[in-house]
Design a protein around this motif. Structure first.
Motif, PDB file in Angstrom:
ATOM      1  N   TRP A   1      48.304  66.608  45.958  1.00 57.88           N
ATOM      2  CA  TRP A   1      47.108  66.477  46.534  1.00 57.88           C
ATOM      3  C   TRP A   1      46.120  67.547  45.525  1.00 57.88           C
ATOM      4  O   TRP A   1      44.979  67.096  45.063  1.00 57.88           O
ATOM      5  N   GLN A   2      46.785  68.603  44.909  1.00 54.60           N
ATOM      6  CA  GLN A   2      46.029  69.452  44.142  1.00 54.60           C
ATOM      7  C   GLN A   2      45.546  68.618  42.579  1.00 54.60           C
ATOM      8  O   GLN A   2      44.561  69.014  41.852  1.00 54.60           O
ATOM      9  N   ASN A   3      46.259  67.721  42.280  1.00 46.92           N
ATOM     10  CA  ASN A   3      46.249  66.862  41.119  1.00 46.92           C
ATOM     11  C   ASN A   3      45.343  65.727  41.294  1.00 46.92           C
ATOM     12  O   ASN A   3      45.171  64.748  40.357  1.00 46.92           O
ATOM     13  N   GLY A   4      44.600  65.443  42.663  1.00 44.17           N
ATOM     14  CA  GLY A   4      43.860  64.249  42.852  1.00 44.17           C
ATOM     15  C   GLY A   4      44.832  63.299  43.175  1.00 44.17           C
ATOM     16  O   GLY A   4      44.021  62.042  43.321  1.00 44.17           O
ATOM     17  N   GLU A   5      45.944  63.175  43.240  1.00 45.40           N
ATOM     18  CA  GLU A   5      46.819  62.197  43.654  1.00 45.40           C
ATOM     19  C   GLU A   5      47.147  62.297  45.075  1.00 45.40           C
ATOM     20  O   GLU A   5      46.899  63.107  45.812  1.00 45.40           O
ATOM     21  N   GLU A   6      47.620  61.174  45.691  1.00 44.97           N
ATOM     22  CA  GLU A   6      47.770  61.126  47.282  1.00 44.97           C
ATOM     23  C   GLU A   6      49.384  60.882  47.298  1.00 44.97           C
ATOM     24  O   GLU A   6      49.853  59.583  46.886  1.00 44.97           O
ATOM     25  N   PRO A   7      50.100  61.741  47.709  1.00 44.87           N
ATOM     26  CA  PRO A   7      51.690  61.579  47.640  1.00 44.87           C
ATOM     27  C   PRO A   7      51.918  60.698  49.080  1.00 44.87           C
ATOM     28  O   PRO A   7      51.251  60.547  49.969  1.00 44.87           O
ATOM     29  N   TRP A   8      52.972  59.818  48.741  1.00 47.73           N
ATOM     30  CA  TRP A   8      53.416  58.921  50.022  1.00 47.73           C
ATOM     31  C   TRP A   8      53.947  59.753  50.959  1.00 47.73           C
ATOM     32  O   TRP A   8      54.780  60.668  50.731  1.00 47.73           O
ATOM     33  N   LEU A   9      53.685  59.661  52.307  1.00 48.81           N
ATOM     34  CA  LEU A   9      54.205  60.580  53.344  1.00 48.81           C
ATOM     35  C   LEU A   9      55.042  59.959  54.430  1.00 48.81           C
ATOM     36  O   LEU A   9      55.390  60.477  55.530  1.00 48.81           O
ATOM     37  N   GLY A  10      55.694  58.821  54.024  1.00 48.78           N
ATOM     38  CA  GLY A  10      56.435  58.136  54.844  1.00 48.78           C
ATOM     39  C   GLY A  10      55.559  57.110  56.023  1.00 48.78           C
ATOM     40  O   GLY A  10      54.694  57.006  55.604  1.00 48.78           O
ATOM     41  N   HIS A  11      56.667  56.507  56.947  1.00 52.33           N
ATOM     42  CA  HIS A  11      56.359  55.660  57.878  1.00 52.33           C
ATOM     43  C   HIS A  11      56.802  55.700  58.926  1.00 52.33           C
ATOM     44  O   HIS A  11      57.897  56.471  59.308  1.00 52.33           O
TER      45      HIS A  11
ATOM     46  N   ASP B   1      36.511  66.177  47.858  1.00 51.74           N
ATOM     47  CA  ASP B   1      36.645  67.372  46.666  1.00 51.74           C
ATOM     48  C   ASP B   1      36.933  68.767  47.647  1.00 51.74           C
ATOM     49  O   ASP B   1      37.821  69.584  46.754  1.00 51.74           O
ATOM     50  N   THR B   2      37.092  68.849  48.691  1.00 50.13           N
ATOM     51  CA  THR B   2      37.439  70.108  49.094  1.00 50.13           C
ATOM     52  C   THR B   2      38.614  70.009  50.562  1.00 50.13           C
ATOM     53  O   THR B   2      39.095  71.003  50.610  1.00 50.13           O
ATOM     54  N   THR B   3      38.775  68.807  51.017  1.00 52.88           N
ATOM     55  CA  THR B   3      39.212  68.764  52.176  1.00 52.88           C
ATOM     56  C   THR B   3      40.282  67.577  52.280  1.00 52.88           C
ATOM     57  O   THR B   3      39.755  66.453  51.839  1.00 52.88           O
ATOM     58  N   ILE B   4      41.327  67.417  53.014  1.00 56.91           N
ATOM     59  CA  ILE B   4      42.194  66.507  53.225  1.00 56.91           C
ATOM     60  C   ILE B   4      42.238  66.226  54.572  1.00 56.91           C
ATOM     61  O   ILE B   4      42.310  67.104  55.642  1.00 56.91           O
ATOM     62  N   ARG B   5      41.792  65.018  55.166  1.00 54.19           N
ATOM     63  CA  ARG B   5      41.674  64.550  56.777  1.00 54.19           C
ATOM     64  C   ARG B   5      42.823  64.010  56.681  1.00 54.19           C
ATOM     65  O   ARG B   5      42.951  62.621  56.248  1.00 54.19           O
TER      66      ARG B   5
ATOM     67  N   GLY C   1      42.246  58.862  67.000  1.00 53.73           N
ATOM     68  CA  GLY C   1      42.585  60.032  67.089  1.00 53.73           C
ATOM     69  C   GLY C   1      41.975  60.954  66.209  1.00 53.73           C
ATOM     70  O   GLY C   1      41.315  60.813  65.170  1.00 53.73           O
ATOM     71  N   LEU C   2      41.899  62.320  66.763  1.00 53.48           N
ATOM     72  CA  LEU C   2      41.216  63.465  65.673  1.00 53.48           C
ATOM     73  C   LEU C   2      42.184  63.454  64.574  1.00 53.48           C
ATOM     74  O   LEU C   2      43.551  63.470  64.687  1.00 53.48           O
ATOM     75  N   PRO C   3      41.632  63.651  63.527  1.00 50.12           N
ATOM     76  CA  PRO C   3      42.259  63.974  62.188  1.00 50.12           C
ATOM     77  C   PRO C   3      42.818  65.721  62.217  1.00 50.12           C
ATOM     78  O   PRO C   3      41.896  66.381  62.758  1.00 50.12           O
ATOM     79  N   ILE C   4      43.442  65.833  61.168  1.00 49.78           N
ATOM     80  CA  ILE C   4      43.676  67.380  60.930  1.00 49.78           C
ATOM     81  C   ILE C   4      42.979  67.626  59.832  1.00 49.78           C
ATOM     82  O   ILE C   4      42.914  66.744  58.782  1.00 49.78           O
ATOM     83  N   GLU C   5      41.966  68.466  59.838  1.00 43.32           N
ATOM     84  CA  GLU C   5      41.078  68.929  58.468  1.00 43.32           C
ATOM     85  C   GLU C   5      41.944  69.932  57.623  1.00 43.32           C
ATOM     86  O   GLU C   5      42.115  71.243  58.051  1.00 43.32           O
ATOM     87  N   LEU C   6      42.225  69.717  56.554  1.00 47.83           N
ATOM     88  CA  LEU C   6      43.063  70.620  55.767  1.00 47.83           C
ATOM     89  C   LEU C   6      42.279  70.957  54.402  1.00 47.83           C
ATOM     90  O   LEU C   6      42.229  70.135  53.750  1.00 47.83           O
TER      91      LEU C   6
ATOM     92  N   LEU D   1      41.722  71.877  50.819  1.00 41.86           N
ATOM     93  CA  LEU D   1      42.335  71.959  49.755  1.00 41.86           C
ATOM     94  C   LEU D   1      43.025  73.320  49.317  1.00 41.86           C
ATOM     95  O   LEU D   1      43.945  73.804  48.632  1.00 41.86           O
ATOM     96  N   ALA D   2      41.758  74.218  49.317  1.00 41.40           N
ATOM     97  CA  ALA D   2      42.055  75.653  48.962  1.00 41.40           C
ATOM     98  C   ALA D   2      43.132  76.231  49.706  1.00 41.40           C
ATOM     99  O   ALA D   2      43.780  77.411  49.205  1.00 41.40           O
ATOM    100  N   ARG D   3      43.430  75.939  50.988  1.00 46.66           N
ATOM    101  CA  ARG D   3      44.490  76.471  51.696  1.00 46.66           C
ATOM    102  C   ARG D   3      45.866  75.999  51.404  1.00 46.66           C
ATOM    103  O   ARG D   3      46.976  76.374  51.745  1.00 46.66           O
ATOM    104  N   LEU D   4      46.161  74.623  50.757  1.00 50.78           N
ATOM    105  CA  LEU D   4      47.186  74.060  50.613  1.00 50.78           C
ATOM    106  C   LEU D   4      48.396  74.885  49.858  1.00 50.78           C
ATOM    107  O   LEU D   4      49.475  74.939  50.362  1.00 50.78           O
ATOM    108  N   PRO D   5      48.070  75.576  48.714  1.00 50.00           N
ATOM    109  CA  PRO D   5      48.891  76.358  48.337  1.00 50.00           C
ATOM    110  C   PRO D   5      49.548  77.490  48.926  1.00 50.00           C
ATOM    111  O   PRO D   5      50.764  77.808  49.022  1.00 50.00           O
ATOM    112  N   HIS D   6      48.627  77.969  49.924  1.00 52.55           N
ATOM    113  CA  HIS D   6      49.285  79.268  50.828  1.00 52.55           C
ATOM    114  C   HIS D   6      49.944  78.576  51.712  1.00 52.55           C
ATOM    115  O   HIS D   6      51.268  79.187  51.971  1.00 52.55           O
ATOM    116  N   LEU D   7      49.765  77.548  52.356  1.00 51.23           N
ATOM    117  CA  LEU D   7      50.601  76.803  53.595  1.00 51.23           C
ATOM    118  C   LEU D   7      51.960  76.550  52.873  1.00 51.23           C
ATOM    119  O   LEU D   7      52.821  76.592  53.260  1.00 51.23           O
TER     120      LEU D   7
END
Length: 209
Positions: free
Chosen positions: A113-123, A133-137, A147-152, A154-160
């Motif tokens: 996600w940090q490189n602007g790519e979208e990883p495959w997360l399964g099925h 630019d700032t958030t993953i929903r 349903g409600l999304p999780i608002e993540l 991007l700046a917090r992703l490395p810490h998580l």
């Protein structure tokens, strides 16, 4: 509050008797950390050995030998671990479990996600994600689009992800303790194999440990 964990699916231990295992949690997802009981560590090793064992025929005597199970795991080209990353938003109660076939061994793909790519997360469930630019929903499942999304942020992703790595390092230490009891001659090799194949202790790209 956002919580990210590395989890292992544990549907595969019914009737396992080579070493003690724990009853599965209700969602069949076991968080890997240094807090696992000895029986829960046994569950993890039962899942990994069952999931990665070859189809090579063995004698009944061998099947009663837990050391043989561990040796089979060590001989795998790469350890595959059913599960992955689970993320929870405690403020909304929304949880996004890992999709099928993502695999815990791919947990670092979230860094894409940090490189602007979208990883495959399964099925099944199939997460759906949108990035600006700032958030993953992140929606837990495309079958439940309203349903409600999780608002993540991007700046917090490395810490998580760093917190996930810390938990996995502690888990690796607990495996070493488990092995001294159930596979003492293979403990060092087991820890090294899991560390390498599940990419545990290597530094995270773009993040100082």
């Amino acid at each position: 509050m956002l919580i990210m964990d590395a989890v292992l699916e544990n549907y595969d231990v019914t009737g396992f008797a080579l070493w003690p295992v724990a009853d599965p949690p209700a969602d069949h997802l076991l968080v890997l950390s240094g807090r696992l009981s000895m029986q829960e560590r046994g569950t993890v090793m039962a899942v990994l050995t069952n999931y990665n064992n070859s189809d090579e025929p063995v004698s009944a005597r061998s099947l009663q030998n837990g050391t043989w199970q561990i040796r089979q795991l060590l001989s795998a080209d790469r350890v595959i671990a059913p599960g992955g990353i689970r993320i929870q938003d405690t403020s909304t109660g929304v949880t996004a479990p890992p999709g099928c076939c993502f695999g815990l061994e791919n947990w670092r793909d979230w860094l894409d996600w940090q490189n602007g790519e979208e990883p495959w997360l399964g099925h099944d469930p199939t997460p759906r994600a949108e990035r600006n630019d700032t958030t993953i929903r992140l929606w837990p499942d495309t079958e439940l689009p309203d349903g409600l999304p999780i608002e993540l942020p991007l700046a917090r992703l490395p810490h998580l992800l760093s917190s996930v790595r810390t938990q996995l390092v502690a888990f690796l230490d607990s495996v070493e303790e488990w092995a001294t009891r159930y596979a003492p001659s293979l403990g060092d090799a087991l820890v090294a194999k899991l560390d390498k194949d599940l990419a545990i202790t290597a530094p995270l790209r773009g993040h100082q440990s």
